[in-house]
Design a protein around this motif. Structure first.
Motif, PDB file in Angstrom:
ATOM      1  N   ILE A   7     -13.576  26.309  16.209  1.00 12.81           N
ATOM      2  CA  ILE A   7     -14.348  26.716  16.250  1.00 12.81           C
ATOM      3  C   ILE A   7     -14.909  26.130  14.654  1.00 12.81           C
ATOM      4  O   ILE A   7     -15.634  27.794  14.161  1.00 12.81           O
ATOM      5  CB  ILE A   7     -15.160  27.001  17.034  1.00 12.81           C
ATOM      6  N   LEU A  54     -19.655  23.561  18.059  1.00 13.95           N
ATOM      7  CA  LEU A  54     -18.373  23.946  19.385  1.00 13.95           C
ATOM      8  C   LEU A  54     -18.140  21.820  19.569  1.00 13.95           C
ATOM      9  O   LEU A  54     -17.782  21.541  20.224  1.00 13.95           O
ATOM     10  CB  LEU A  54     -19.445  24.153  20.193  1.00 13.95           C
ATOM     11  N   THR A 106     -12.031  27.920  21.259  1.00 11.87           N
ATOM     12  CA  THR A 106     -11.704  27.906  22.890  1.00 11.87           C
ATOM     13  C   THR A 106     -11.070  27.380  23.067  1.00 11.87           C
ATOM     14  O   THR A 106      -9.885  26.774  21.991  1.00 11.87           O
ATOM     15  CB  THR A 106     -12.639  27.070  23.203  1.00 11.87           C
TER      16      THR A 106
END
Length: 368
Positions: free
Chosen positions: A272, A277, A329
Motif C-alpha cells: 500500500i 488502499l 495486504t
C-alpha cells in the motif's frame, strides 16, 4: 595536453563545488555498513566497477528451491520525505525507507530479495551525512535479508541546492516460476483480505504532509498531546513521528510463502503505497471482482487523524493518498485465513481482517 594561460586562474574540480577527497572519504566510511549485509554469495572487492552476486553458492540448495528461477527487479525512491530529513538534520533512517519501497513491492510477486544498490544525488558530499544515509540503507537491507552490493553518489552542485540530496534504489530478487503470485489470475470470489499495520505514513504523500505542516503552522520539534494514547508515538516530536521509517514486510511474507510447499493459499498481495488502499489493492484484482473492505475493520492511527484535522483534508482524499494504517495486504483462500493471520501475528505483525472479494468490476469498495 594544452598548457594553461598564466593570465588566467587554473580551475580545479573543487572550485566548481565537487570534492574528490570528500568522495574518497565517504567511500572509506561506508564500507563497514556494506560488509555487514554481505554473505558468501557476494563476490569481488568493495570499490569495483560493478557488484557481483553468485546465485548458486550452494548449488544443491539453490536447485532444490528453484527449478525454474525468475529474476524480479524493482526501482524506487523516497520522494519528498528527504526534504523533512534535510530540514530536521536526521539522515540515518531515510535509507530504510528507500529499501522498503523496493523490496515490499518485490515480495508482492512472491519473490525473495537478493541484492540492492542505491543512488544518491547531492549538492556536495558531506562524508558524515552520506555515511548516515548509507547506514540506513544497510539497516534496511539487513531487515530485508538482502545484500547491499554497490551504489553511486553523484556530486552535482549545479543541480541540487546546498544541503540537498535525493535518494533512489534498485533491487533484484528471485522467485520460482510456478510460485509467482499474480492476483489478477488467482483471486476468487469469497477470498479474504488481510491487512498488516503500517509504521506510519511510510514514504508516500509527503508533499501533502509538508503542505499541511506549513498551512497549519505545525512545529516539527513539538510533542503533541494528540499522540499521548499511541504507544508507538507518545512522547515523540512531530518530526520524529513523520520520519518513522517504512516497515519492511519481507521476512514474515517470504517465510509465510515458503511454508506452503504444495498448496497456494495466498492468491494475491499488494504493497500500500501512493494511491492508498483503493489504488493498490485493485492491482491484485481480476476485472470481474471487487475488494469489499469494511472501514470498521481497523482503527485509523492517530497520526492520520491529526493530519486530516490540521489540513482539513476530505476523507476520500485521505484514503486516496495515504495508507491510513495499513501498509500491506494479502488476499487468501477463506479456509486458510485464520491460520495465515496467526502465523503473521506470531511473526510480529499486527493483522486485520479487512473484508472479502465479491463480484464486481476490479475496484476497492469501502463499506461502513
Amino acid at each position: 595536453m594544452a598548457k594553461t594561460s598564466k593570465s588566467k586562474k587554473s580551475l580545479t574540480y573543487a572550485d566548481t563545488g565537487v570534492s574528490i577527497e570528500a568522495g574518497d572519504a565517504m567511500v572509506g566510511r561506508i564500507q563497514q555498513h556494506l560488509r555487514k549485509t554481505h554473505g558468501p554469495r557476494v563476490l569481488g572487492k568493495h570499490g569495483a566497477f560493478a557488484g557481483m552476486f553468485r546465485l548458486d553458492f550452494n548449488e544443491k540448495l539453490f536447485k532444490r528451491n528453484y527449478k525454474d528461477p525468475v529474476l524480479v527487479s524493482c526501482t524506487d525512491g523516497v520522494g519528498t520525505k528527504v526534504l523533512l530529513a534535510i530540514q530536521l538534520g536526521k539522515h540515518d533512517t531515510i535509507g530504510q525507507d528507500c529499501v522498503a519501497m523496493n523490496v515490499n513491492d518485490m515480495i508482492v510477486q512472491g519473490a525473495e530479495p537478493l541484492f540492492f544498490l542505491d543512488y544518491i544525488g547531492t549538492h556536495s558530499v558531506d562524508p558524515v551525512h552520506m555515511e548516515r544515509i548509507v547506514k540506513g540503507v544497510a539497516d534496511g537491507c539487513s531487515l530485508a535479508g538482502c545484500a547491499l552490493i554497490g551504489g553511486e553518489t553523484a556530486e552535482m552542485p549545479d543541480v541540487y541546492g546546498k544541503g540537498d540530496y535525493d535518494l533512489a534504489g534498485f533491487s533484484v530478487g528471485v522467485v520460482e516460476l510456478s510460485r509467482i503470485v499474480e492476483g489478477d489470475q488467482r483471486v476468487e470470489k469469497g477470498d479474504v483480505i488481510l491487512g498488516l499495520a503500517s509504521s506510519g505514513v511510510h514514504s508516500n504523500g509527503y508533499t501533502l504532509v509538508r503542505a499541511i505542516v506549513k498551512q497549519a503552522k505545525l512545529d516539527l520539534n513539538k510533542v503533541y498531546k494528540d499522540f499521548d494514547d499511541d504507544p508507538q508515538f507518545a512522547g515523540k516530536t512531530l518530526g520524529e513521528i513523520l520520519l518513522e521509517p517504512t516497515r519492511i514486510y519481507v521476512k514474515p511474507i517470504v517465510r509465510l510463502l515458503a511454508g506452503y510447499k504444495r498448496k497456494r493459499p495466498i492468491s494475491g498481495m499488494a504493497h500500500i503505497t501512493g494511491g492508498g488502499l483503493p489504488g493498490n489493492v485493485n492491482r491484485a484484482l481480476p476485472e470481474n471482482l471487487d475488494a469489499k473492505i469494511s472501514r470498521k475493520s481497523w482503527e485509523v492511527p492517530a497520526l492520520f487523524k491529526f493530519l486530516q484535522k490540521h489540513g482539513n483534508v476530505d476523507e476520500d482524499e485521505m484514503l486516496r493518498v495515504f495508507n491510513m494504517g495499513i501498509g500491506y495486504t494479502l488476499i487468501v483462500r477463506p479456509h486458510f485465513a485464520e491460520a495465515i493471520a496467526e502465523k503473521l501475528t506470531k511473526a510480529g505483525e499486527q493483522v486485520f481482517t479487512l473484508g472479502k472479494i465479491t463480484a464486481g468490476s476490479g475496484k476497492v469498495v469501502f463499506t461502513k
